[in-house]
Scaffold this motif. Structure first.
Motif, PDB file in Angstrom:
ATOM      1  N   PRO A  56      52.999  48.897  30.800  1.00 26.68           N
ATOM      2  CA  PRO A  56      54.310  48.744  32.350  1.00 26.68           C
ATOM      3  C   PRO A  56      54.332  48.809  33.759  1.00 26.68           C
ATOM      4  CG  PRO A  56      53.087  51.286  31.687  1.00 26.68           C
ATOM      5  CD  PRO A  56      52.453  50.410  30.353  1.00 26.68           C
ATOM      6  N   LEU A  57      55.093  48.087  34.139  1.00 21.78           N
ATOM      7  CA  LEU A  57      55.508  48.027  35.353  1.00 21.78           C
ATOM      8  C   LEU A  57      55.006  48.968  36.149  1.00 21.78           C
ATOM      9  CD1 LEU A  57      55.998  45.809  37.222  1.00 21.78           C
ATOM     10  CD2 LEU A  57      58.317  46.423  37.485  1.00 21.78           C
ATOM     11  N   SER A  58      55.370  50.773  35.668  1.00 19.15           N
ATOM     12  CA  SER A  58      54.892  52.153  36.554  1.00 19.15           C
ATOM     13  C   SER A  58      53.190  52.117  36.550  1.00 19.15           C
ATOM     14  CB  SER A  58      55.501  52.620  35.980  1.00 19.15           C
ATOM     15  OG  SER A  58      55.200  53.070  34.975  1.00 19.15           O
ATOM     16  N   ALA A  59      52.337  50.930  34.758  1.00 18.40           N
ATOM     17  CA  ALA A  59      51.302  51.479  35.695  1.00 18.40           C
ATOM     18  C   ALA A  59      50.469  50.434  36.367  1.00 18.40           C
ATOM     19  CB  ALA A  59      50.424  51.673  34.118  1.00 18.40           C
ATOM     20  N   ILE A  60      51.109  49.500  36.165  1.00 23.87           N
ATOM     21  CA  ILE A  60      50.698  48.161  36.911  1.00 23.87           C
ATOM     22  C   ILE A  60      50.865  48.080  38.446  1.00 23.87           C
ATOM     23  CG2 ILE A  60      51.357  46.443  37.810  1.00 23.87           C
ATOM     24  CD1 ILE A  60      52.135  45.657  34.267  1.00 23.87           C
ATOM     25  N   LEU A  61      52.116  48.741  38.999  1.00 19.23           N
ATOM     26  CA  LEU A  61      52.194  49.585  40.873  1.00 19.23           C
ATOM     27  C   LEU A  61      51.443  50.542  40.419  1.00 19.23           C
ATOM     28  CD1 LEU A  61      56.119  49.007  40.491  1.00 19.23           C
ATOM     29  CD2 LEU A  61      54.679  47.813  42.143  1.00 19.23           C
ATOM     30  N   ALA A  62      51.016  52.019  39.635  1.00 15.11           N
ATOM     31  CA  ALA A  62      50.449  52.632  39.950  1.00 15.11           C
ATOM     32  C   ALA A  62      48.374  51.980  40.816  1.00 15.11           C
ATOM     33  CB  ALA A  62      50.115  53.769  39.513  1.00 15.11           C
ATOM     34  N   ALA A  63      48.291  51.143  39.455  1.00 13.06           N
ATOM     35  CA  ALA A  63      46.819  49.979  39.522  1.00 13.06           C
ATOM     36  C   ALA A  63      46.902  49.529  41.144  1.00 13.06           C
ATOM     37  CB  ALA A  63      46.673  49.371  38.478  1.00 13.06           C
ATOM     38  N   GLY A  64      47.936  48.915  41.492  1.00 14.99           N
ATOM     39  CA  GLY A  64      48.644  47.734  42.335  1.00 14.99           C
ATOM     40  C   GLY A  64      47.814  48.970  43.441  1.00 14.99           C
ATOM     41  N   ARG A  65      48.064  50.163  44.039  1.00 13.86           N
ATOM     42  CA  ARG A  65      48.146  51.029  45.277  1.00 13.86           C
ATOM     43  C   ARG A  65      46.595  50.786  44.904  1.00 13.86           C
ATOM     44  NH1 ARG A  65      52.022  53.686  47.706  1.00 13.86           N
ATOM     45  NH2 ARG A  65      53.293  53.051  46.256  1.00 13.86           N
ATOM     46  N   GLU A  66      45.980  51.762  44.363  1.00 13.56           N
ATOM     47  CA  GLU A  66      44.227  51.774  44.394  1.00 13.56           C
ATOM     48  C   GLU A  66      43.400  50.732  44.049  1.00 13.56           C
ATOM     49  OE1 GLU A  66      42.938  54.063  40.988  1.00 13.56           O
ATOM     50  OE2 GLU A  66      44.050  54.920  40.415  1.00 13.56           O
ATOM     51  N   VAL A  67      44.336  49.620  43.987  1.00 15.68           N
ATOM     52  CA  VAL A  67      43.306  47.861  44.490  1.00 15.68           C
ATOM     53  C   VAL A  67      43.912  47.883  45.627  1.00 15.68           C
ATOM     54  CG1 VAL A  67      43.768  45.786  43.803  1.00 15.68           C
ATOM     55  CG2 VAL A  67      43.897  47.110  41.860  1.00 15.68           C
ATOM     56  N   ARG A  68      44.707  48.428  46.435  1.00 18.52           N
ATOM     57  CA  ARG A  68      44.920  47.822  47.691  1.00 18.52           C
ATOM     58  C   ARG A  68      44.588  48.723  48.603  1.00 18.52           C
ATOM     59  NH1 ARG A  68      49.647  46.316  50.074  1.00 18.52           N
ATOM     60  NH2 ARG A  68      49.986  44.868  48.775  1.00 18.52           N
ATOM     61  N   ALA A  69      43.946  50.324  48.443  1.00 19.09           N
ATOM     62  CA  ALA A  69      43.290  50.985  49.382  1.00 19.09           C
ATOM     63  C   ALA A  69      41.617  50.265  48.680  1.00 19.09           C
ATOM     64  CB  ALA A  69      43.302  52.913  48.606  1.00 19.09           C
ATOM     65  N   HIS A  70      41.401  49.897  47.659  1.00 14.41           N
ATOM     66  CA  HIS A  70      39.832  49.586  48.072  1.00 14.41           C
ATOM     67  C   HIS A  70      39.436  48.132  47.999  1.00 14.41           C
ATOM     68  CE1 HIS A  70      38.690  52.604  44.987  1.00 14.41           C
ATOM     69  NE2 HIS A  70      39.511  52.346  44.120  1.00 14.41           N
TER      70      HIS A  70
END
Length: 246
Positions: free
Chosen positions: A161-175
């Protein structure tokens, strides 16, 4: 009709309502609520285009998912009056070559809804704007990266789901920010500190040499980390499967 080309087809009021599967009264109600842009007029005749039909189908899809007209109006307002797209990321002056190789993608709200069918909710839109994947430029949306947009589309096709993709994207952005700071510190300490004042040519040359090295290191480390992580996940999955069969 002004042309036989479906991409340029125009509809009278009753024709548009029929194509969208709604009544003329509903269409007029949407117009009154400013959910649908004004038509082109020739005298007393109102002409609607493909973008009107796409907008009506977007509204219908959101209604089917349980959104209220008030919530849909807020979503469309965010599209039309959201943050204006700023300048594209990059370095200025003598250091004009950006480290990223991303191509922004311009989309209408209807095109975005079509690409992420059923996933364009007010919550997901707000998250996309907040993380910086999307910005708004007039009547269009600008996605920061074609590669990220295509990756998100592919993940949704695989059931994420897009909500999970966006949540993962936020984590990837921080790393990613942390990784960038590591390399930025190397540049600050070992390139800028030793460069003669005002010698932008030397700094630019050094950065050009470091750019592919930094990308290669990050790609190698992420690939190795994925190997370790996926291997561990598969081992755990295999063990659970064996226990279930025992």
């Amino acid at each position: 009709m002004t042309t036989d080309d479906s991409a340029q087809r125009e509809y009278r009021t009753a024709e548009l309502a029929e194509a969208a599967g709604i009544t003329v009264r509903t269409l007029r109600f949407y117009r009154e609520k400013k959910l649908v842009p004004a038509p082109r007029r020739e005298g007393r005749i109102a002409w609607y285009g493909p973008h009107h039909l796409a907008r009506l189908r977007t509204i219908g899809a959101l209604l089917e998912r349980g959104h209220t007209l008030g919530g849909i109006a807020e979503l469309l307002t965010a599209f039309e009056h959201g943050r204006h797209a700023g300048e594209l990321p990059g370095l200025g002056g003598a250091l004009g070559t950006p480290w990223s190789e991303e191509t922004p993608v311009r989309l209408t709200p209807e095109e975005l809804a079509g690409r992420f069918e059923g996933e364009v909710t007010p919550e997901n839109l707000a998250a996309s704007l907040d993380i910086g994947y999307l910005s708004v430029d007039g009547d269009e949306l600008v996605h920061v990266s074609r590669r990220l947009l295509d990756a998100s589309t592919a993940l949704i096709r695989h059931g994420v789901p897009l909500s999970a993709i966006l949540a993962a994207g936020r984590e990837v952005r921080a790393h990613a920010d942390a990784l960038a700071e590591t390399f930025t510190a190397l540049i600050r300490t070992h390139v800028l500190a030793g460069a003669p004042p005002g010698d932008t040519a030397r700094v630019t040359e050094a950065l050009d040499r470091l750019r592919p090295i930094a990308k290669a290191v990050v790609e190698a480390e992420v690939s190795l980390a994925m190997d370790r992580g996926v291997r561990a996940e598969l081992a755990g999955w295999a063990a659970e499967t064996a226990e279930g069969c025992g």
